[in-house]
Design a protein around this motif. Structure first.
Motif, PDB file in Angstrom:
ATOM      1  N   GLU A  20       0.381   2.204  63.661  1.00  0.00           N
ATOM      2  CA  GLU A  20      -0.284   2.941  64.263  1.00  0.00           C
ATOM      3  C   GLU A  20       0.613   4.151  64.013  1.00  0.00           C
ATOM      4  N   ARG A  21       2.210   3.950  64.359  1.00  0.00           N
ATOM      5  CA  ARG A  21       3.249   5.538  65.053  1.00  0.00           C
ATOM      6  C   ARG A  21       4.910   4.731  64.422  1.00  0.00           C
ATOM      7  N   VAL A  22       5.207   5.752  63.758  1.00  0.00           N
ATOM      8  CA  VAL A  22       6.617   5.947  62.803  1.00  0.00           C
ATOM      9  C   VAL A  22       7.395   6.696  64.393  1.00  0.00           C
ATOM     10  N   GLU A  23       8.615   5.533  64.524  1.00  0.00           N
ATOM     11  CA  GLU A  23       9.383   6.902  65.828  1.00  0.00           C
ATOM     12  C   GLU A  23      11.084   6.280  64.442  1.00  0.00           C
ATOM     13  N   GLY A  24      11.427   7.532  64.422  1.00  0.00           N
ATOM     14  CA  GLY A  24      12.604   7.542  63.858  1.00  0.00           C
ATOM     15  C   GLY A  24      14.382   8.341  64.844  1.00  0.00           C
ATOM     16  N   TYR A  25      15.412   7.734  64.610  1.00  0.00           N
ATOM     17  CA  TYR A  25      16.335   7.691  66.036  1.00  0.00           C
ATOM     18  C   TYR A  25      17.178   7.987  64.457  1.00  0.00           C
ATOM     19  N   VAL A  26      17.826   9.641  65.441  1.00  0.00           N
ATOM     20  CA  VAL A  26      19.047  10.688  64.737  1.00  0.00           C
ATOM     21  C   VAL A  26      20.650  10.176  65.281  1.00  0.00           C
ATOM     22  N   ILE A  27      21.183   8.966  64.591  1.00  0.00           N
ATOM     23  CA  ILE A  27      22.577   8.215  64.967  1.00  0.00           C
ATOM     24  C   ILE A  27      23.582   8.818  63.857  1.00  0.00           C
ATOM     25  N   ASN A  28      24.552   9.443  64.288  1.00  0.00           N
ATOM     26  CA  ASN A  28      25.725   9.307  62.839  1.00  0.00           C
ATOM     27  C   ASN A  28      26.529   8.225  62.886  1.00  0.00           C
TER      28      ASN A  28
END
Length: 538
Positions: free
Chosen positions: A241-249
């Motif tokens: 139902e839901r997609v979450e993306g996290y930008v972590i270098n």
């Protein structure tokens, strides 16, 4: 060969539709919360299909938009918006039939004209698409002239016969053309939205998309959220139902957060961590072939402030010979990568690995040859500027290679890292002597790699140019067996040492065992969250 397989496929009148979206197995119990969370190394610069040029954005765009064709878990073509297609006139005309129930997220029907609009937009110089070359590569009529600004975008060889029929006319047979439609550049766009909002049309509050998900929120360099699109034609079979993306270098910080349960997929992994993770998390640590090649691009531009010594092929050869690739893959990365002495990835469908002379030598023999070539070139006093995008993995590789060059050849190397968008600008503008580069196949055929080193290719940031390479790649498009052309091109790349090949990718990653449906056998790493689902903990 793969080309012949596609030729046979193209000659058929229809692709048989597969099972819809996610398919839980008997006995599996779905989790109450159907959310997929994953980490990104860099912030994608855009979510505009026609402006995208990199992998992180491609993964997100693939969830938001749908092209004519998709791929299954093995990388085979399956229907997307098009439910079937047929080829005619010697595979120079393709006619796609669109499904009746394809809709935009605002309820408008997806029509053939939406594809025409997207493709013309990609080719139009006014759009300034970094992937305009991709439209030219399709061999659509007038594509080259439009990209060069010599013809009107409306003359592109694509037309909407009616709302559900799209006809494409090519200047030469291209049996893998249907496979090229899985890439974002050839996705449709909702023209009224672009007209209403201009450059802001991809903002969450404005975007109208036709994929399985819509964009709910986006915070630059931090997070983004996608939610299930109720207007998607196969929405009833979409489970996540839901997609979450996290930008972590930072790779190590990302691993710590994965281990704390903050997200479900982590890629890339910290260099050298895979063997330990495979022991500690055998159900989560995965390594599979990935259709990408990692290399350093030389700057061949005329007039740029590039050391004159780099114009000498022997100098470039010495630099490449001096790189101990086994150290890179076995001691630094340790994730299943393979040393590279040529450009095209070994897992490319139908590709026969050519015999590259220095691939057969021991590293001691390569080092000796590097020093001989260096002396033959006059033992230049060389200082290099090597750029790379911010990543601990890239930093480690650059540091080790610069040390190899220093110890074996006396070369001094300035290492310069930048965040993703700035790095891309530097690479495009030629602000380097060597640039950390990687190329991932846009489709599974060797030309996706070797076209990159042709003179006019839009992503040839090093500006390598060789007339014979250009001729061989043009001829390969109509050759019954293009492999001899590909082998000759690889030989020229070696003779000129056009790039420094370093390794062929594997995809080493962590995936929470509760997430099912990830396509491990798709070497292009084209995954669709609509095919995923989360099972309940036992």
């Amino acid at each position: 060969m793969y080309r012949r397989t596609l030729l046979a496929l193209a000659a058929a009148t229809m692709i048989v539709p597969p099972a819809h979206a996610a398919q839980p197995q008997p006995g599996e119990v779905l989790a109450e919360e159907q959310v997929f969370r994953y980490r990104l190394l860099d912030q994608f610069p855009t979510l505009d299909p026609q402006l995208n040029e990199e992998a992180a954005g491609s993964h997100v765009i693939r969830q938001l938009f749908e092209g004519l064709m998709n791929q299954d878990a093995q990388g085979n073509l399956v229907p997307g918006v098009a439910e079937s297609f047929e080829a005619s006139e010697g595979n120079t005309v393709y006619t796609f039939t669109l499904r009746e129930d394809a809709a935009w997220s605002n309820g408008d029907p997806v029509t053939a004209q939406d594809f025409v609009n997207g493709w013309r937009r990609a080719a139009d110089p006014a759009t300034a698409s970094p992937y305009a070359w991709y439209v030219e590569l399709t061999s659509m009529e007038n594509a080259a002239e439009i990209v060069a600004g010599e013809a009107d975008p409306e003359t592109l060889g694509v037309e909407a016969v009616d709302d559900r029929t799209l006809r494409v006319t090519l200047t030469q047979p291209l049996p893998f053309f249907p496979a090229m439609t899985t890439y974002a550049t050839l996705f449709p766009v909702h023209a009224p939205t672009i007209e209403a909002h201009g450059d802001d049309w991809t903002a969450p509050e404005n975007m109208v998309s036709n994929g399985a998900y819509t964009l709910e929120s986006l915070t630059l360099n931090e997070t983004f959220t996608l939610v299930k699109n109720p207007e998607y034609w196969d929405a009833e079979n979409v489970i996540i139902e839901r997609v979450e993306g996290y930008v972590i270098n930072d790779e190590n910080q990302a691993l710590t957060r994965y281990e704390a349960g903050e997200f479900d997929m982590l890629e890339p992994l910290p260099a050298g961590s895979f063997p330990r993770l495979q022991q500690e998390r055998p159900e989560e640590a995965i390594s599979v072939p990935r259709l990408c090649s990692y290399y350093y691009a030389f700057n061949f531009r005329d007039g740029d402030d590039v050391p004159e010594a780099l114009r000498d092929p022997n100098v470039r050869k010495a630099l490449s010979y001096a790189v101990d690739r086994d150290v890179i893959v076995d001691q630094i990365l340790q994730g299943g990568q393979e040393p590279a002495y040529n450009f095209t990835h070994w897992a490319t469908a139908g590709f026969e690995m050519p015999e590259i002379p220095y691939a057969e030598l021991t590293q001691a023999e390569r080092d000796a040859e590097a020093q001989r070539l260096w002396e033959e070139a006059g033992s230049p006093d060389l200082e290099l500027r090597l750029i790379y995008n911010t990543s601990d993995n890239h930093r480690q590789i650059a540091t080790v290679i610069s040390q190899m060059w220093k110890q074996k050849l006396g070369v001094e190397t300035e290492l310069s890292n930048s965040e993703w968008a700035i790095y891309l600008d530097q690479r495009r503008e030629g602000g380097f002597d060597l640039a950390r580069s990687a190329w991932c196949g846009d489709y599974n055929e060797a030309s996706t790699f070797l076209d990159l080193v042709t003179t006019t290719h839009g992503s040839n940031d090093g500006k390598f140019s060789n007339a014979e390479v250009d001729e061989l790649m043009v001829a390969s498009k109509t050759a019954e067996d293009p492999q001899p052309n590909y082998s000759q091109v690889e030989q020229i790349l070696y003779d000129e040492m056009a790039i420094v090949p370093i390794y062929h990718y594997s995809l080493a990653f962590l995936l929470d065992p509760s997430i099912k449906g990830f396509p491990r056998e798709n070497v292009e790493n084209n995954w669709y969250v609509k095919d995923f689902y989360r099972v309940a903990d036992e």
